[in-house]
Design a protein around this motif. Structure first.
Motif, PDB file in Angstrom:
ATOM      1  N   GLU A  22       6.398  21.634  33.547  1.00 50.01           N
ATOM      2  CA  GLU A  22       7.384  22.541  33.207  1.00 50.01           C
ATOM      3  C   GLU A  22       7.155  23.874  34.096  1.00 50.01           C
ATOM      4  OE1 GLU A  22      10.525  24.059  31.097  1.00 50.01           O
ATOM      5  OE2 GLU A  22       9.809  22.278  31.967  1.00 50.01           O
ATOM      6  N   ARG A  23       5.935  24.309  34.286  1.00 49.30           N
ATOM      7  CA  ARG A  23       5.643  25.584  35.115  1.00 49.30           C
ATOM      8  C   ARG A  23       6.319  25.368  36.464  1.00 49.30           C
ATOM      9  NH1 ARG A  23       0.709  25.395  34.087  1.00 49.30           N
ATOM     10  NH2 ARG A  23      -0.426  25.492  36.045  1.00 49.30           N
ATOM     11  N   THR A  24       6.137  24.067  37.091  1.00 42.85           N
ATOM     12  CA  THR A  24       6.387  23.820  38.387  1.00 42.85           C
ATOM     13  C   THR A  24       8.120  23.836  38.210  1.00 42.85           C
ATOM     14  OG1 THR A  24       4.697  22.303  38.644  1.00 42.85           O
ATOM     15  CG2 THR A  24       6.596  22.247  40.297  1.00 42.85           C
ATOM     16  N   ARG A  25       8.501  23.373  37.707  1.00 40.63           N
ATOM     17  CA  ARG A  25      10.164  23.506  37.268  1.00 40.63           C
ATOM     18  C   ARG A  25      10.716  24.952  37.174  1.00 40.63           C
ATOM     19  NH1 ARG A  25      14.460  23.863  33.826  1.00 40.63           N
ATOM     20  NH2 ARG A  25      13.008  24.164  32.056  1.00 40.63           N
ATOM     21  N   LEU A  26       9.977  25.865  36.579  1.00 44.72           N
ATOM     22  CA  LEU A  26      10.447  27.238  36.425  1.00 44.72           C
ATOM     23  C   LEU A  26      10.003  27.987  37.540  1.00 44.72           C
ATOM     24  CD1 LEU A  26       9.759  27.362  32.563  1.00 44.72           C
ATOM     25  CD2 LEU A  26      12.049  27.207  33.674  1.00 44.72           C
ATOM     26  N   SER A  27       8.913  27.989  38.062  1.00 43.59           N
ATOM     27  CA  SER A  27       8.403  28.744  38.968  1.00 43.59           C
ATOM     28  C   SER A  27       8.204  28.477  40.492  1.00 43.59           C
ATOM     29  CB  SER A  27       7.025  29.443  38.473  1.00 43.59           C
ATOM     30  OG  SER A  27       6.141  28.642  38.339  1.00 43.59           O
ATOM     31  N   SER A  28       8.125  27.298  40.803  1.00 40.57           N
ATOM     32  CA  SER A  28       7.891  26.723  42.201  1.00 40.57           C
ATOM     33  C   SER A  28       9.086  26.846  43.001  1.00 40.57           C
ATOM     34  CB  SER A  28       7.325  25.435  42.025  1.00 40.57           C
ATOM     35  OG  SER A  28       7.280  24.920  43.466  1.00 40.57           O
ATOM     36  N   PRO A  29       9.036  27.601  44.059  1.00 37.60           N
ATOM     37  CA  PRO A  29      10.212  27.693  44.988  1.00 37.60           C
ATOM     38  C   PRO A  29      10.506  26.353  45.703  1.00 37.60           C
ATOM     39  CG  PRO A  29       8.318  28.567  46.065  1.00 37.60           C
ATOM     40  CD  PRO A  29       7.870  28.337  44.461  1.00 37.60           C
ATOM     41  N   TYR A  30       9.599  25.522  45.765  1.00 30.10           N
ATOM     42  CA  TYR A  30       9.609  24.018  46.363  1.00 30.10           C
ATOM     43  C   TYR A  30      10.069  22.969  45.272  1.00 30.10           C
ATOM     44  CZ  TYR A  30       6.754  26.546  49.741  1.00 30.10           C
ATOM     45  OH  TYR A  30       6.109  27.546  50.525  1.00 30.10           O
ATOM     46  N   TYR A  31      10.319  23.464  44.060  1.00 33.94           N
ATOM     47  CA  TYR A  31      10.639  22.402  42.969  1.00 33.94           C
ATOM     48  C   TYR A  31      11.917  21.596  43.347  1.00 33.94           C
ATOM     49  CZ  TYR A  31      11.843  19.851  38.652  1.00 33.94           C
ATOM     50  OH  TYR A  31      12.277  18.857  37.962  1.00 33.94           O
ATOM     51  N   ARG A  32      12.886  22.433  43.569  1.00 35.56           N
ATOM     52  CA  ARG A  32      14.343  21.856  43.932  1.00 35.56           C
ATOM     53  C   ARG A  32      14.356  21.001  45.078  1.00 35.56           C
ATOM     54  NH1 ARG A  32      17.479  19.326  41.021  1.00 35.56           N
ATOM     55  NH2 ARG A  32      16.984  20.841  39.789  1.00 35.56           N
ATOM     56  N   ALA A  33      13.501  21.155  46.121  1.00 37.24           N
ATOM     57  CA  ALA A  33      13.430  20.483  47.116  1.00 37.24           C
ATOM     58  C   ALA A  33      12.787  19.196  47.150  1.00 37.24           C
ATOM     59  CB  ALA A  33      12.579  21.334  48.280  1.00 37.24           C
ATOM     60  N   TRP A  34      11.645  19.159  46.039  1.00 36.80           N
ATOM     61  CA  TRP A  34      10.948  18.044  45.668  1.00 36.80           C
ATOM     62  C   TRP A  34      11.795  16.876  45.020  1.00 36.80           C
ATOM     63  CZ3 TRP A  34       7.754  14.111  44.907  1.00 36.80           C
ATOM     64  CH2 TRP A  34       7.778  13.676  43.887  1.00 36.80           C
ATOM     65  N   VAL A  35      12.716  17.665  43.933  1.00 36.23           N
ATOM     66  CA  VAL A  35      13.613  16.741  43.214  1.00 36.23           C
ATOM     67  C   VAL A  35      14.661  16.071  44.123  1.00 36.23           C
ATOM     68  CG1 VAL A  35      15.384  16.563  41.407  1.00 36.23           C
ATOM     69  CG2 VAL A  35      13.262  17.789  41.037  1.00 36.23           C
ATOM     70  N   ASP A  36      15.096  16.618  45.028  1.00 33.01           N
ATOM     71  CA  ASP A  36      16.365  16.263  46.066  1.00 33.01           C
ATOM     72  C   ASP A  36      15.532  15.285  47.006  1.00 33.01           C
ATOM     73  OD1 ASP A  36      18.115  18.154  44.973  1.00 33.01           O
ATOM     74  OD2 ASP A  36      17.846  19.495  46.383  1.00 33.01           O
ATOM     75  N   ASP A  37      14.434  15.424  47.414  1.00 27.45           N
ATOM     76  CA  ASP A  37      13.986  14.527  48.340  1.00 27.45           C
ATOM     77  C   ASP A  37      13.451  13.090  47.521  1.00 27.45           C
ATOM     78  OD1 ASP A  37      12.363  14.102  50.986  1.00 27.45           O
ATOM     79  OD2 ASP A  37      10.902  13.969  49.443  1.00 27.45           O
ATOM     80  N   ALA A  38      13.079  13.400  46.413  1.00 31.45           N
ATOM     81  CA  ALA A  38      12.154  12.128  45.674  1.00 31.45           C
ATOM     82  C   ALA A  38      13.157  10.954  45.474  1.00 31.45           C
ATOM     83  CB  ALA A  38      11.847  12.920  44.281  1.00 31.45           C
ATOM     84  N   LYS A  39      14.358  10.996  45.220  1.00 27.00           N
ATOM     85  CA  LYS A  39      15.461  10.082  45.303  1.00 27.00           C
ATOM     86  C   LYS A  39      15.370   9.306  46.769  1.00 27.00           C
ATOM     87  CE  LYS A  39      20.184   8.655  44.184  1.00 27.00           C
ATOM     88  NZ  LYS A  39      20.253   7.610  45.232  1.00 27.00           N
ATOM     89  N   LEU A  40      15.453   9.908  47.592  1.00 33.99           N
ATOM     90  CA  LEU A  40      15.179   8.838  49.020  1.00 33.99           C
ATOM     91  C   LEU A  40      13.900   8.273  48.974  1.00 33.99           C
ATOM     92  CD1 LEU A  40      16.448   7.852  51.625  1.00 33.99           C
ATOM     93  CD2 LEU A  40      15.442  10.047  52.467  1.00 33.99           C
ATOM     94  N   LEU A  41      12.983   8.802  48.694  1.00 37.11           N
ATOM     95  CA  LEU A  41      11.557   7.964  48.604  1.00 37.11           C
ATOM     96  C   LEU A  41      11.619   7.037  47.661  1.00 37.11           C
ATOM     97  CD1 LEU A  41       8.981  11.170  48.664  1.00 37.11           C
ATOM     98  CD2 LEU A  41       9.625   9.629  50.470  1.00 37.11           C
ATOM     99  N   ALA A  42      12.233   7.283  46.331  1.00 36.08           N
ATOM    100  CA  ALA A  42      12.209   6.162  45.593  1.00 36.08           C
ATOM    101  C   ALA A  42      12.985   4.849  45.869  1.00 36.08           C
ATOM    102  CB  ALA A  42      12.776   6.415  44.137  1.00 36.08           C
ATOM    103  N   ASP A  43      14.082   5.196  46.418  1.00 36.71           N
ATOM    104  CA  ASP A  43      14.947   4.057  47.156  1.00 36.71           C
ATOM    105  C   ASP A  43      14.474   3.318  48.545  1.00 36.71           C
ATOM    106  OD1 ASP A  43      16.976   4.927  45.472  1.00 36.71           O
ATOM    107  OD2 ASP A  43      18.296   5.978  46.933  1.00 36.71           O
ATOM    108  N   GLU A  44      13.781   3.712  49.140  1.00 42.13           N
ATOM    109  CA  GLU A  44      13.029   3.245  50.283  1.00 42.13           C
ATOM    110  C   GLU A  44      11.670   2.356  49.741  1.00 42.13           C
ATOM    111  OE1 GLU A  44      12.104   6.019  53.260  1.00 42.13           O
ATOM    112  OE2 GLU A  44      14.138   6.435  53.903  1.00 42.13           O
TER     113      GLU A  44
END
Length: 325
Positions: A194-216
């Motif tokens: 939750e701290r990562t979601r609320l404060s990390s500037p890289y969190y949104r990029a992680w979520v967006d990128d994770a979908k492609l990783l999972a599909d592959e």
């Protein structure tokens, strides 16, 4: 029947779940692809504790009483899904270190969910497993996967995990767990997430990128392509930890021994040995390899970090459920 014993094993995410959707339902923000680890066992004995105002849920873990608030949402959801008014008493023991980055919450809540379902009178089968997966998610999203053996997926936003393949699907696959510390971690996965979601500037990029990783990763797993799966697995854990390290305050789980294992795996791959590491919210390092290369991987890690202890494992079986008198 008023008592049941359930044995489960933890679920290791090859492609990581890290982050929750907003709201009270503990829904994962990213898709995870995982396997259940044979030989690491949570054994939970659960009993009916009656109904009504005088009854209460109670959980013991390795002889210590657990905070009721940690389990309340789970038990309430289990009663709703299983159409039962029962309260439950559970006594749980792990054969591996608890709260130390070995996914003990996944096997723990999976065992509780399966035990509660059985005590509520649900018969074993695919629908009961699906309901147990949905209930287990309220305690720990990764627990939704641990109600199954073999290989699983928990899609982003999903209430239940899905089985992909049974444990017999990839018999040559091994997981070497390098235990760098047996001390419970100070920073819980739930709080750090939750701290990562609320404060990390890289969190949104992680979520967006994770979908492609999972599909592959799903394609690589279907092809039993260890190199491709390993490469995706490494990207997943490194990007997950990068987002967590950038939180405020940072979530930093790595120890010097963890880094020694990471470097040792890189050296093994340079020699042509397929050793692909991953890490969860804890200092332990898990290495995927083939059975034929397991001894070489273990020897290299032990040489790189003599303080390590090891657990050799493979894709694990379905949970075992035993009714007690």
């Amino acid at each position: 029947m008023n008592a049941v014993r359930v044995r489960t094993s933890p679920s290791l995410a090859l492609v990581k779940y890290w982050g929750k959707l907003e709201g009270p339902h503990n829904l994962p923000a990213t898709t995870s692809v995982a396997l259940t680890l044979a030989g690491l066992d949570t054994t939970t004995t659960a009993r009916s504790a009656g109904r009504g105002a005088g009854a209460a849920d109670q959980v013991m873990l390795d002889g210590e009483g657990q905070p009721p608030a940690r389990f309340q949402a789970f038990f309430d959801e289990a009663r709703r899904l299983f159409k039962s008014g029962q309260r439950f008493n559970a006594d749980s023991h792990n054969s591996f270190p608890s709260s130390a980055g070995l996914a003990s919450s996944s096997s723990g809540f999976a065992a509780l969910a399966l035990a509660a379902a059985r005590l509520a009178g649900l018969t074993p089968g695919a629908e009961t497993a699906a309901l147990a997966s949905e209930a287990a998610r309220l305690g720990s999203a990764s627990a939704a996967r641990a109600v199954y053996g073999g290989f699983t997926v928990l899609p982003a936003g999903a209430r239940r995990a899905e089985r992909l393949y049974g444990p017999e699907y990839w018999p040559e696959l091994r997981v070497l767990v390098a235990v760098t510390s047996r001390v419970p971690k100070d920073d819980s996965s739930r709080g750090a997430m939750e701290r990562t979601r609320l404060s990390s500037p890289y969190y949104r990029a992680w979520v967006d990128d994770a979908k492609l990783l999972a599909d592959e990763a799903l394609f690589a797993l279907a092809a039993k392509d260890l190199q491709k799966l390993g490469e995706l697995m490494r990207l997943s854990y490194l990007r997950m930890h990068a987002s967590a390290m950038a939180a405020d305050p940072p979530a930093l789980y790595w120890l010097p021994a963890s880094l020694a294992c990471i470097r040792a795996c890189a050296a093994l791959r340079a020699r042509g040995i397929g050793a692909w590491e991953t890490m969860d919210a804890g200092p332990q390092v898990k290495v995927l390899c083939l059975e034929s290369e397991l001894a070489a991987v273990r020897s290299a890690l032990a040489e790189a970090e003599p303080t390590l202890s090891f657990i050799e494992t493979r894709p694990g079986p379905d949970p075992d459920i035993e009714e007690l008198a």
